[in-house]
Design a protein around this motif. Structure first.
Motif, mmCIF file in Angstrom:
data_model
loop_
_atom_site.group_PDB
_atom_site.id
_atom_site.type_symbol
_atom_site.label_atom_id
_atom_site.label_comp_id
_atom_site.label_asym_id
_atom_site.label_seq_id
_atom_site.Cartn_x
_atom_site.Cartn_y
_atom_site.Cartn_z
ATOM 1 N N ILE A 142 1.041 -0.856 0.215
ATOM 2 C CA ILE A 142 0.499 -0.465 -0.587
ATOM 3 C C ILE A 142 0.646 1.077 -0.087
ATOM 4 O O ILE A 142 1.914 1.376 0.789
ATOM 5 N N ARG A 143 1.348 1.705 -0.942
ATOM 6 C CA ARG A 143 1.751 3.509 -1.049
ATOM 7 C C ARG A 143 1.449 4.372 -0.576
ATOM 8 O O ARG A 143 1.923 4.836 0.332
ATOM 9 N N ASN A 144 -0.139 4.695 -0.243
ATOM 10 C CA ASN A 144 -0.652 5.497 -0.101
ATOM 11 C C ASN A 144 -0.384 5.585 2.166
ATOM 12 O O ASN A 144 -0.887 5.068 2.133
ATOM 13 N N ASP A 145 0.218 6.857 2.348
ATOM 14 C CA ASP A 145 0.424 6.834 3.380
ATOM 15 C C ASP A 145 -1.090 6.623 4.584
ATOM 16 O O ASP A 145 -1.012 5.935 5.601
ATOM 17 N N ASN A 146 -1.868 7.870 3.820
ATOM 18 C CA ASN A 146 -3.514 7.816 4.675
ATOM 19 C C ASN A 146 -3.431 6.072 4.668
ATOM 20 O O ASN A 146 -4.509 5.790 5.460
ATOM 21 N N THR A 147 -3.665 5.601 3.136
ATOM 22 C CA THR A 147 -4.624 4.493 3.673
ATOM 23 C C THR A 147 -3.598 3.325 4.082
ATOM 24 O O THR A 147 -4.730 3.451 4.705
ATOM 25 N N ARG B 26 -1.744 3.916 7.167
ATOM 26 C CA ARG B 26 -2.252 3.654 8.589
ATOM 27 C C ARG B 26 -3.755 3.729 9.459
ATOM 28 O O ARG B 26 -3.658 2.473 9.492
ATOM 29 N N ALA B 27 -4.725 3.584 7.821
ATOM 30 C CA ALA B 27 -6.228 3.535 8.060
ATOM 31 C C ALA B 27 -6.259 1.718 8.152
ATOM 32 O O ALA B 27 -7.043 1.066 8.820
ATOM 33 N N ALA B 28 -5.935 1.417 7.252
ATOM 34 C CA ALA B 28 -5.591 -0.379 7.290
ATOM 35 C C ALA B 28 -4.429 -0.882 8.552
ATOM 36 O O ALA B 28 -5.451 -1.795 8.898
ATOM 37 N N GLU B 29 -4.060 -0.275 8.733
ATOM 38 C CA GLU B 29 -3.344 -0.674 9.917
ATOM 39 C C GLU B 29 -3.703 -0.793 11.401
ATOM 40 O O GLU B 29 -3.920 -1.874 11.716
ATOM 41 N N LYS B 30 -4.496 0.864 10.923
ATOM 42 C CA LYS B 30 -5.679 0.768 12.379
ATOM 43 C C LYS B 30 -6.873 -0.389 12.397
ATOM 44 O O LYS B 30 -6.588 -1.485 13.534
ATOM 45 N N ARG B 31 -6.841 -0.300 11.630
ATOM 46 C CA ARG B 31 -8.510 -0.808 11.501
ATOM 47 C C ARG B 31 -7.895 -3.003 11.931
ATOM 48 O O ARG B 31 -8.607 -3.508 12.509
ATOM 49 N N ASP B 32 -6.765 -3.697 11.156
ATOM 50 C CA ASP B 32 -6.740 -4.561 11.366
ATOM 51 C C ASP B 32 -5.718 -5.352 12.876
ATOM 52 O O ASP B 32 -6.253 -6.315 13.286
ATOM 53 N N LYS B 33 -5.151 -3.361 13.850
ATOM 54 C CA LYS B 33 -4.970 -4.047 14.614
ATOM 55 C C LYS B 33 -5.236 -4.398 15.983
ATOM 56 O O LYS B 33 -5.683 -5.190 17.166
ATOM 57 N N GLN B 34 -7.312 -4.000 15.097
ATOM 58 C CA GLN B 34 -8.024 -4.292 16.465
ATOM 59 C C GLN B 34 -7.974 -5.851 17.236
ATOM 60 O O GLN B 34 -8.322 -6.581 15.919
#
Length: 115
Positions: free
Chosen positions: A93-98, A100-108
């Motif tokens: 995933i190249r886009n920083d915002n995308t 970080r959002a995916a990481e936050k979602r996956d870390k739950q």
């Protein structure tokens, strides 16, 4: 040399790591039962120049995942010992915002991730 398919679970081995791109992205580590235990991200930054002056070192997914295979002093990295990662999956995933959002979602709900 082809790349491993993104999004699939692969064994954490030197052979498989050599087929992971050096790009930015997210990764998930799994235990021996293929249960997800850790989610991380890497920006795919560039580092110092090569000795021949042509190009730069890249620190992306391959570099980060390879660090989980290294022998470490667990006093410095106590989390690595608890992880006992045997498998991994990645998503470039190249886009920083995308990313970080995916990481936050996956870390739950991950035991070793702290928000």
């Amino acid at each position: 040399m082809g790349f491993l398919r993104a999004g699939r679970v692969h064994k954490l081995s030197k052979e498989n790591l050599s087929k992971v791109p050096q790009s930015a992205g997210n990764y998930t580590l799994y235990d021996k039962n293929r249960k997800p235990v850790y989610v991380g991200t890497t920006a795919g930054n560039t580092g110092a120049r090569y000795a021949n002056g042509k190009g730069h070192y890249r620190y992306g997914l391959r570099h980060r995942l390879g660090s989980y295979q290294q022998k470490d002093d667990y006093k410095e990295h106590p989390t690595k010992k608890a992880l006992k990662a045997k498998y991994f999956a990645y998503r470039p995933i190249r886009n920083d915002n995308t990313r970080r959002a995916a990481e936050k979602r996956d870390k739950q709900g991950m035991r070793h991730n702290h928000l």
